[in-house]
Design a protein around this motif. Sequence first.
Motif, mmCIF file in Angstrom:
data_model
loop_
_atom_site.group_PDB
_atom_site.id
_atom_site.type_symbol
_atom_site.label_atom_id
_atom_site.label_comp_id
_atom_site.label_asym_id
_atom_site.label_seq_id
_atom_site.Cartn_x
_atom_site.Cartn_y
_atom_site.Cartn_z
ATOM 1 N N MET A 81 -10.785 -7.755 -3.574
ATOM 2 C CA MET A 81 -9.616 -6.914 -3.817
ATOM 3 C C MET A 81 -8.302 -7.630 -3.504
ATOM 4 O O MET A 81 -8.275 -8.658 -2.822
ATOM 5 N N THR A 117 -6.755 5.138 -4.717
ATOM 6 C CA THR A 117 -5.613 6.040 -4.813
ATOM 7 C C THR A 117 -5.428 6.881 -3.554
ATOM 8 O O THR A 117 -6.384 7.412 -2.995
ATOM 9 N N GLY A 118 -4.177 6.976 -3.139
ATOM 10 C CA GLY A 118 -3.798 7.846 -2.024
ATOM 11 C C GLY A 118 -2.759 8.834 -2.516
ATOM 12 O O GLY A 118 -3.052 9.996 -2.823
ATOM 13 N N ALA A 119 -1.530 8.350 -2.646
ATOM 14 C CA ALA A 119 -0.373 9.173 -3.005
ATOM 15 C C ALA A 119 -0.672 10.238 -4.053
ATOM 16 O O ALA A 119 -0.382 11.425 -3.870
ATOM 17 N N LYS A 129 -6.574 6.906 4.856
ATOM 18 C CA LYS A 129 -6.036 6.340 6.100
ATOM 19 C C LYS A 129 -4.944 7.265 6.663
ATOM 20 O O LYS A 129 -4.426 8.130 5.938
ATOM 21 N N LEU A 149 -9.680 -1.032 5.707
ATOM 22 C CA LEU A 149 -8.642 -1.941 5.182
ATOM 23 C C LEU A 149 -8.158 -2.931 6.238
ATOM 24 O O LEU A 149 -7.804 -4.054 5.921
ATOM 25 N N ARG A 187 1.064 -9.997 2.511
ATOM 26 C CA ARG A 187 0.808 -9.145 3.667
ATOM 27 C C ARG A 187 -0.552 -9.577 4.206
ATOM 28 O O ARG A 187 -0.632 -10.469 5.016
ATOM 29 N N TYR A 217 5.447 8.915 0.836
ATOM 30 C CA TYR A 217 4.565 8.423 1.904
ATOM 31 C C TYR A 217 5.136 8.769 3.273
ATOM 32 O O TYR A 217 4.428 9.201 4.174
ATOM 33 N N HIS A 267 -3.736 -6.441 -3.411
ATOM 34 C CA HIS A 267 -2.845 -5.274 -3.389
ATOM 35 C C HIS A 267 -1.537 -5.614 -4.096
ATOM 36 O O HIS A 267 -0.996 -6.706 -3.915
ATOM 37 N N VAL A 292 -8.044 6.866 -0.721
ATOM 38 C CA VAL A 292 -7.493 6.292 0.501
ATOM 39 C C VAL A 292 -7.168 7.448 1.447
ATOM 40 O O VAL A 292 -6.331 8.299 1.134
ATOM 41 N N ASN A 304 -3.566 0.556 -6.711
ATOM 42 C CA ASN A 304 -3.355 1.787 -5.951
ATOM 43 C C ASN A 304 -2.939 2.873 -6.957
ATOM 44 O O ASN A 304 -3.088 2.669 -8.166
ATOM 45 N N TYR A 321 -2.938 10.625 5.042
ATOM 46 C CA TYR A 321 -1.479 10.681 4.926
ATOM 47 C C TYR A 321 -0.917 11.897 5.674
ATOM 48 O O TYR A 321 0.070 12.511 5.273
HETATM 49 C C1 LIG Z 1 -2.495 2.569 1.303
HETATM 50 C C2 LIG Z 1 -3.182 1.664 0.352
HETATM 51 C C3 LIG Z 1 -3.543 2.111 -0.922
HETATM 52 C C4 LIG Z 1 -3.149 3.466 -1.470
HETATM 53 O O1 LIG Z 1 -1.872 3.405 -2.065
HETATM 54 P P1 LIG Z 1 -1.236 4.680 -2.828
HETATM 55 O O2 LIG Z 1 0.040 4.131 -3.342
HETATM 56 O O3 LIG Z 1 -1.052 5.733 -1.802
HETATM 57 O O4 LIG Z 1 -2.175 5.073 -3.896
HETATM 58 C C5 LIG Z 1 -4.303 1.261 -1.718
HETATM 59 N N1 LIG Z 1 -4.649 0.028 -1.289
HETATM 60 C C6 LIG Z 1 -4.294 -0.454 -0.074
HETATM 61 C C7 LIG Z 1 -4.694 -1.832 0.329
HETATM 62 C C8 LIG Z 1 -3.532 0.342 0.780
HETATM 63 O O5 LIG Z 1 -3.159 -0.140 1.978
#
Ligand SMILES: *Cc1c(COP(=O)(O)O)cnc(C)c1O
Length: 388
Positions: free
Chosen positions: A176, A234-236, A50, A97, A149, A368, A178, A48, A217, A54
Amino acid sequence: MATHQGEPHRALPALTSAGILTIDLSAIQANWRSIKARLAAHVSAGAVIKADAYGLGAAHVGPALYRAGCREFFVASLVEAREARSYLPNDARIIVLGGAQSGEEGEFIERDLTPVLFSLPALDRWRQACRAAGGPHPSALKIDTGMHRLGLTPAEVDQLLLEPAYLQECGIGLVMSHLACADEPEHPLNQEQLHRFEATADRLRVHLPDVRLSLANSSGVFLGPQWHFDLVRTGAFLYGFHPQPLLADTLPTDLVQPVLQLDLPVRQVREVSHGGTVGYGADARIEPKTRLAVVAGGYADGLNRLLGRQAVGIVGEYSTRVIGRISMDLTIFDISELPAHEAPAWIQVLNRELTVNHLTQSSGALGYEVLTSLGRRYQRRYLGGESG
Ligand SMILES: *Cc1c(COP(=O)(O)O)cnc(C)c1O
């Protein structure tokens, strides 16, 4: 005034804060590999990126992750996706997204971007665009499993399934959802969302036998393999902070590597011989002979979020503390502990030992928020990030 020689008047952000933010791309790659190693062989690790990865610089982070082997990238909007198309090779899949807004569908198809479709009108518009383009184009369908959401409601899924040809016409290759509470492993909603996701996915799969599924995530990855499906997002974790600060201690320490170092230049060192108060509001008292270091960098650079109440700065082997209120461009550290002859040129507020995890554990801010508040004024240095 028009000119034929580029854009000489384009305003660049002024680097007035002059702090240096060092971003270790090799650590980001290692974190991606660390996630990948926790997944079964058929599961992909998507990244991720976006919000400018980060806040760390998606144009640097994205290509480094591609070189590590990542091929699926999530961004928030068409604007971010256009940029991603410019810095990622063509075989990178870019999943948006926030979906395609009305009128953007043609550009999505032209640039081979994958919209996340989360409403019936959006599906309708995508089907029309696919028809106009002569056939289905890849898209992802998002269903709401309890976060409320984005995502189709169960009733909307029922409605969609009345006309299953719709699904193929829209090129849906990914389903998908969340998780709302993945960072609280004991929360009952995790199981509920998992069951709802599986049940809905089973119904959709009857008509889309090859569709892939994605639920987790970063924190979701640690809930267990049932949450992994075909693709995790994955982002964080990639950016070096653990989304479950409370659990961070129970996981191997080499699992997530710190990614950031932040050095702030000292603008002035002074000794306040009579004592008094420091900073706005005069609410921090100091003893006579307190030595202060005033550094460039303030809340406009994210320092309030970053430092929280902990407010530590490192000078070599010494640990100093912020004193007084952090102001917009400046922060004051009490350096009385330092030997009297030392006038530090820099104070470090993030490094491999003083990580975002440590700061968030003590301040209660979210990793974040810390990263995305870092501000645009630091000079950025990128380390490593090569292939292999
Ligand atoms: C931002 C986001 C993620 C990433 O989440 P992390 O907790 O940073 O890994 C994954 N899926 C969706 C839909 C998101 O908006």
